[in-house]
Structure formats: C-alpha cells, structure tokens
Design a protein around this motif. Sequence first.
Motif, PDB file in Angstrom:
ATOM      1  N   LEU A   1      -6.736  -2.072  -2.527  1.00 59.29           N
ATOM      2  CA  LEU A   1      -6.630  -2.751  -1.232  1.00 59.29           C
ATOM      3  C   LEU A   1      -7.559  -2.109  -0.202  1.00 59.29           C
ATOM      4  CD1 LEU A   1      -2.777  -3.244  -1.179  1.00 59.29           C
ATOM      5  CD2 LEU A   1      -4.475  -5.082  -1.151  1.00 59.29           C
TER       6      LEU A   1
ATOM      7  N   TYR B   1      -5.970  -7.024   7.213  1.00 60.14           N
ATOM      8  CA  TYR B   1      -4.816  -7.363   6.369  1.00 60.14           C
ATOM      9  C   TYR B   1      -4.741  -6.426   5.165  1.00 60.14           C
ATOM     10  CZ  TYR B   1      -1.653  -9.950   3.342  1.00 60.14           C
ATOM     11  OH  TYR B   1      -0.617 -10.297   2.514  1.00 60.14           O
TER      12      TYR B   1
ATOM     13  N   SER C   1      -3.824  -2.911   6.220  1.00 54.17           N
ATOM     14  CA  SER C   1      -2.402  -2.790   6.550  1.00 54.17           C
ATOM     15  C   SER C   1      -1.544  -2.709   5.292  1.00 54.17           C
ATOM     16  CB  SER C   1      -1.941  -3.953   7.442  1.00 54.17           C
ATOM     17  OG  SER C   1      -1.857  -5.161   6.710  1.00 54.17           O
ATOM     18  N   LEU C   2      -1.912  -3.451   4.255  1.00 55.75           N
ATOM     19  CA  LEU C   2      -1.161  -3.376   2.996  1.00 55.75           C
ATOM     20  C   LEU C   2      -1.353  -2.032   2.309  1.00 55.75           C
ATOM     21  CD1 LEU C   2      -1.738  -6.944   1.486  1.00 55.75           C
ATOM     22  CD2 LEU C   2       0.282  -6.088   2.703  1.00 55.75           C
TER      23      LEU C   2
ATOM     24  N   ASN D   1       1.029   0.812   3.223  1.00 54.80           N
ATOM     25  CA  ASN D   1       2.384   0.904   2.677  1.00 54.80           C
ATOM     26  C   ASN D   1       2.511   2.111   1.758  1.00 54.80           C
ATOM     27  OD1 ASN D   1       3.398  -1.385   3.977  1.00 54.80           O
ATOM     28  ND2 ASN D   1       2.666  -2.732   2.360  1.00 54.80           N
TER      29      ASN D   1
END
Length: 107
Positions: A6, A45, A48-49, A52
Amino acid sequence: MNAYTLLILAIISEVFGSSMLKATEGFKRFLPTFGVIIGYGLAFYALSLSLNTLPLGLAYAIWAGVGTALTAVVGIIVYKESVDMKKILGFLLIIGGVVLLNVGGGH
C-alpha cells in the motif's frame, strides 16, 4: 494487501500526481488536472490504509522521501530538468535516510 504494498502504491500515485502538476499549466488543462486529483486521492487513500499497520513517522518519512526523489527523477527524464552534483547528493541523502529509518527499527 500488505502495508508496504500500500505504501508503494501511495508513493507511485503521489509521484504521478506531482508530475502531472507541471502539465496542468496552472490547472488550465483538464486531463492533467484530473490526473493530479486521481493521483493525490489514491496516494492519500493508500497511505491511510498503510497506517493501519505501519507507524506514522516511518510511513510518512518513506512516502515523502522516496516520493520527492522519484518526482525529481521524473523532472529530469520527462521535463528535461538539469542534474548536477547537488541533486545527486540530495538523492543519496534521501535514500540513506530511508534506509536508516528502516534499519533503525522504525516499527
């Protein structure tokens, strides 16, 4: 998708969006402007993932550092910008910083 995948997607998207900025001619051209919006949207996006799993400081440092270096390379290749010893040293310092962050147990 794992966090580093990601993060790579976020970096590539940010480099694409940043590289399209010059082609927008001050946001007067639609397709490059659309490319900026899509590039940055996907970049944030995906970043931000990745957060996690990855620590914020590590992920952001890698994203910003590698993105900056790759955007400069795109400028040199696509936009025929000059390259000199200062730029080369800058690239080496960015790469060294990213390596140190990863080796230094950033997560």
